[in-house]
Design an enzyme around this catalytic site. Structure first.
Site, PDB file in Angstrom:
ATOM      1  NE  ARG A 124      66.380 -14.470  78.527  1.00  0.00           N
ATOM      2  CZ  ARG A 124      66.529 -14.609  77.211  1.00  0.00           C
ATOM      3  NH1 ARG A 124      66.083 -15.708  76.621  1.00  0.00           N
ATOM      4  NH2 ARG A 124      67.117 -13.683  76.495  1.00  0.00           N
ATOM      5  NE  ARG A 167      59.253 -20.599  73.794  1.00  0.00           N
ATOM      6  CZ  ARG A 167      59.484 -19.783  72.764  1.00  0.00           C
ATOM      7  NH1 ARG A 167      60.481 -18.911  72.847  1.00  0.00           N
ATOM      8  NH2 ARG A 167      58.729 -19.834  71.695  1.00  0.00           N
ATOM      9  CB  SER A 182      61.150 -14.639  65.205  1.00  0.00           C
ATOM     10  OG  SER A 182      60.481 -15.728  65.804  1.00  0.00           O
ATOM     11  NE  ARG A 233      60.821 -11.663  75.393  1.00  0.00           N
ATOM     12  CZ  ARG A 233      61.931 -12.228  74.937  1.00  0.00           C
ATOM     13  NH1 ARG A 233      62.417 -11.861  73.758  1.00  0.00           N
ATOM     14  NH2 ARG A 233      62.565 -13.143  75.646  1.00  0.00           N
ATOM     15  CD  GLU A 290      63.309 -13.295  69.277  1.00  0.00           C
ATOM     16  OE1 GLU A 290      62.393 -14.094  68.990  1.00  0.00           O
ATOM     17  OE2 GLU A 290      64.440 -13.643  69.676  1.00  0.00           O
TER      18      GLU A 290
END
Length: 398
Positions: free
Chosen positions: A258, A243, A333, A370, A330
């Site tokens: 990140r 990403r 999800s 993570r 987070e």
């Protein structure tokens, strides 16, 4: 994409729901383009019927036919343009959110559902980069910012986390898949990442391929253009993901939270429309089972409508506790995208002779890198017992 026929039949309801994603004006633009297209269709049909003469035409009829054909050519060009505009606007519309998603478009607008575990009380919690071995500076010289090496015990811990998650989802009935990470543009559009999330995707223009940010794209595309004769189908994809993190300048610049490249185990489900709500809760339960096994305190939130992304009607996030940051972040999800992706990818189902139409699809994160960071910060080098059988060290050292 949304069901165009249903949207025409209930425009006020679709506009109300899409307004919660900030897409009411886009919906009205599509409605107007759809109306223009529908106005041209009968005119083209009438002109086409007038070009079909019975018997031998007279000179007068031939002269009149010439004029009709000229009108038809102009009308067909108008129809093609109207259809292209209508379809382009339809592709930009997001999936309307479910009514039980909260209003808003920020992280703070999400509704907390529940919490599990107690955050550890540590006098001086260290950041994950101070506990594990992450070669950030060397990675920056190699690849630029937001890249890093997992080295030694830290690499063994990360691999154990992913293997534990894979074993867990396989026990829950998911078929493991090692997916491609390069896909064509149609797969990115089909899953709803294009056009809205295009800025976050790495492209290889010479090959007309794109690096995926999640194996959801490859798993959804696995059955593109097919008619399924069995449901549900549950897959678990392991992949390295990429990403660009466009728009994330200044956010989480320290450490490995990140980054541009990370590994993930992703769950994906194809199911009958009547079953998707239950499948969504099932995916959430599996995510919580994994986090509990990893001894990561977490909370579950129901994400706000404006923060869902284009494909989802409802999304749960599991936010894990990070001791050094002293807050929940987070980790996983899970989203119910109903028939949005299936319509774009052309995936339908006919089970036991019954035509079910477009299937419903759902996705859910089993684990990402993570989770390794959260383990390091919360246990300060300790390792959950469930990871010992997967080759994790008893204690992480640099």
């Amino acid at each position: 994409m949304i069901d165009a026929r249903a949207a025409r039949n209930a425009p006020d309801e679709f506009r109300r729901r899409l307004a919660r994603k900030g897409a009411a004006d886009a919906f009205d633009a599509w409605l107007a383009a759809d109306e223009r297209w529908r106005e041209v269709v009968p005119r083209v049909d009438d002109l086409r019927s007038r070009t079909k003469l019975k018997g031998k035409p007279t000179p007068e009829q031939l002269e009149g036919l010439k004029g009709v054909k000229e009108q038809l050519q102009a009308a067909e060009q108008e129809l093609v343009a109207a259809e292209a505009e209508r379809d382009a606007l339809l592709m930009q519309l997001p999936n309307p959110p479910a009514d039980d998603t909260p209003d808003g478009d920020r992280d703070e607008d999400a509704d907390e559902v529940r919490r599990w575990g107690e955050p550890p009380q540590l006098d001086d919690p260290k950041e994950h980069t101070e506990i594990g071995r992450f070669e950030m500076e060397r990675a920056a010289r190699l690849s630029g910012s937001r890249f890093g090496y997992f080295v030694g015990d830290t690499a063994l811990l990360a691999l154990a986390v992913h293997r534990y998650a894979l074993d867990t989802v396989v026990r829950e009935g998911f078929t493991p898949v090692l997916t491609p990470v390069l896909v064509r543009e149609e797969a990115m559009y089909g899953t709803g990442f294009f056009p809205t999330d295009r800025t976050n995707i790495y492209a290889l223009p010479e090959d007309e391929l794109y690096l995926t940010g999640t194996s959801e794209v490859a798993l959804a595309g696995m059955h593109m253009g097919e008619i399924l004769d069995e449901l549900p189908l549950r897959y678990a994809g392991y992949s390295v993901n990429f990403r660009r993190e466009a728009g994330a300048a200044g956010k989480d610049t320290r450490g490995m939270f990140r980054v541009h490249q990370f590994a993930k185990v992703e769950m994906f489900v194809f199911c009958a429309p009547d079953d998707s709500a239950a499948e969504h809760e099932r995916l959430l339960a599996v995510e919580e089972q994994i986090l509990q096994g990893l001894e990561i305190p977490y909370r579950v939130v129901n994400v706000a409508a404006g923060d869902l992304g284009a494909p989802a009607v409802k999304k749960y996030d599991c936010e894990g506790w990070f001791a050094h940051q002293q807050r929940y972040r987070e980790l996983t999800s899970t989203s119910n995208t109903t028939d949005f992706q299936a319509r774009r990818l052309g995936i339908r189902a006919r089970v036991d002779g019954k035509n079910l139409g477009p299937v419903h699809t759902l996705n859910g994160t089993a684990v990402t890198d993570r989770a390794t960071l959260a383990i390091l910060e919360n246990l300060q080098g300790g390792v959950p017992d469930v990871l010992r059988q997967y080759g994790a060290p008893e204690h992480v050292s640099r």
